[in-house]
Design a protein around this motif. Structure first.
Motif, PDB file in Angstrom:
ATOM      1  N   PRO A  96       0.820  -1.040  -0.026  1.00 39.09           N
ATOM      2  CA  PRO A  96       0.202   0.054  -0.002  1.00 39.09           C
ATOM      3  C   PRO A  96       0.669   1.216  -0.006  1.00 39.09           C
ATOM      4  O   PRO A  96       1.946   1.270   0.670  1.00 39.09           O
ATOM      5  CB  PRO A  96      -0.814  -0.168   1.225  1.00 39.09           C
ATOM      6  CG  PRO A  96      -0.134  -1.120   2.095  1.00 39.09           C
ATOM      7  CD  PRO A  96       0.737  -2.181   1.271  1.00 39.09           C
ATOM      8  N   GLY A  97       0.283   2.351  -0.639  1.00 39.49           N
ATOM      9  CA  GLY A  97       0.991   3.592  -0.560  1.00 39.49           C
ATOM     10  C   GLY A  97       0.471   4.624   0.551  1.00 39.49           C
ATOM     11  O   GLY A  97      -0.465   4.282   1.227  1.00 39.49           O
ATOM     12  N   LEU A  98       1.114   5.641   0.709  1.00 39.22           N
ATOM     13  CA  LEU A  98       0.585   6.507   1.594  1.00 39.22           C
ATOM     14  C   LEU A  98       0.601   8.131   1.057  1.00 39.22           C
ATOM     15  O   LEU A  98       1.789   8.300   0.281  1.00 39.22           O
ATOM     16  CB  LEU A  98       1.473   6.594   2.870  1.00 39.22           C
ATOM     17  CG  LEU A  98       0.987   7.393   3.999  1.00 39.22           C
ATOM     18  CD1 LEU A  98       1.388   6.643   5.352  1.00 39.22           C
ATOM     19  CD2 LEU A  98       1.816   8.601   4.009  1.00 39.22           C
ATOM     20  N   THR A  99      -0.206   8.914   1.223  1.00 39.94           N
ATOM     21  CA  THR A  99      -0.085  10.555   0.877  1.00 39.94           C
ATOM     22  C   THR A  99      -0.274  11.115   2.260  1.00 39.94           C
ATOM     23  O   THR A  99      -0.637  10.907   3.260  1.00 39.94           O
ATOM     24  CB  THR A  99      -1.163  10.994   0.154  1.00 39.94           C
ATOM     25  OG1 THR A  99      -2.451  10.556   0.941  1.00 39.94           O
ATOM     26  CG2 THR A  99      -1.471  10.022  -1.213  1.00 39.94           C
ATOM     27  N   GLN A 100       0.644  12.251   2.229  1.00 45.44           N
ATOM     28  CA  GLN A 100       0.519  13.307   3.420  1.00 45.44           C
ATOM     29  C   GLN A 100       0.580  14.434   2.889  1.00 45.44           C
ATOM     30  O   GLN A 100       1.221  14.937   1.955  1.00 45.44           O
ATOM     31  CB  GLN A 100       1.538  12.923   4.508  1.00 45.44           C
ATOM     32  CG  GLN A 100       2.977  12.987   3.988  1.00 45.44           C
ATOM     33  CD  GLN A 100       3.802  12.528   5.534  1.00 45.44           C
ATOM     34  OE1 GLN A 100       3.197  12.489   6.552  1.00 45.44           O
ATOM     35  NE2 GLN A 100       4.881  13.038   5.614  1.00 45.44           N
ATOM     36  N   LEU A 101       0.031  15.533   3.602  1.00 47.28           N
ATOM     37  CA  LEU A 101      -0.081  17.019   3.430  1.00 47.28           C
ATOM     38  C   LEU A 101       0.430  17.799   4.845  1.00 47.28           C
ATOM     39  O   LEU A 101      -0.081  17.465   5.643  1.00 47.28           O
ATOM     40  CB  LEU A 101      -1.652  17.368   3.261  1.00 47.28           C
ATOM     41  CG  LEU A 101      -1.785  18.831   2.785  1.00 47.28           C
ATOM     42  CD1 LEU A 101      -1.214  18.713   1.351  1.00 47.28           C
ATOM     43  CD2 LEU A 101      -3.395  19.096   2.334  1.00 47.28           C
TER      44      LEU A 101
END
Length: 163
Positions: A96-101
């Motif tokens: 799985p990937g991940l995004t963050q802001l």
């Protein structure tokens, strides 16, 4: 010296974005930089909106959240402040990937927004490369360029072997 990625990838830049030599724009630690010199809301204090690609081989047991935390720490070492505004996993299965802001506070009250995407790519040698795709812009530019960044991220994939 430009950093090379451990895997070959393909991608497409959205209209209005231009590749820039990482060394010449002060980003020798990344493999690729693109800039968008003109945005509808313009640049604040001469800041040029940019996206970068970096990547390294990581142990598949290392969680994406750990890698994202490492990035927050790196940014925090050069900024006045850094705050994770949002973080979300995406994808399924073993990679799985991940995004963050991130909201980044700089000296003299200036600020940036950084959208980071961590994309794992497994190769035939049972190694995992984690790509770090990053959009950096001023807060007033974010709404204008985040859709370009999403389109860019959707095009990133392992390069097809050439015959």
């Amino acid at each position: 010296m430009v950093t090379e990625l451990p895997v070959r990838i393909e991608f497409a830049l959205p209209d209005g974005w231009q590749a820039a030599p990482p060394d010449e724009v002060g980003a020798p630690e990344v493999a690729f930089v693109a800039v968008r010199p003109v945005t509808p809301r313009g640049g604040a204090d001469g800041f040029v909106t940019n996206l970068t690609i970096a990547g390294e081989i990581r142990d598949p047991a290392v969680r994406m959240a750990t890698i994202a935390d490492e990035s927050v720490h790196r940014v925090g070492n050069v900024a006045e402040s850094v705050r994770v505004r949002d973080r979300a996993d995406f994808g399924r299965g073993d990679a799985p990937g991940l995004t963050q802001l991130l909201d980044i506070g700089l000296h003299e009250g200036k600020s940036l927004v950084q959208c980071q995407v961590y994309l794992p790519i497994d190769d035939v040698h049972d190694q995992r490369t984690v790509l770090e795709l990053v959009l950096t812009c001023t807060p007033d530019q974010f709404d204008d360029v985040v859709s370009d960044f999403r389109r860019f991220v959707e095009t990133v994939r392992p390069a097809q072997a050439r015959s």
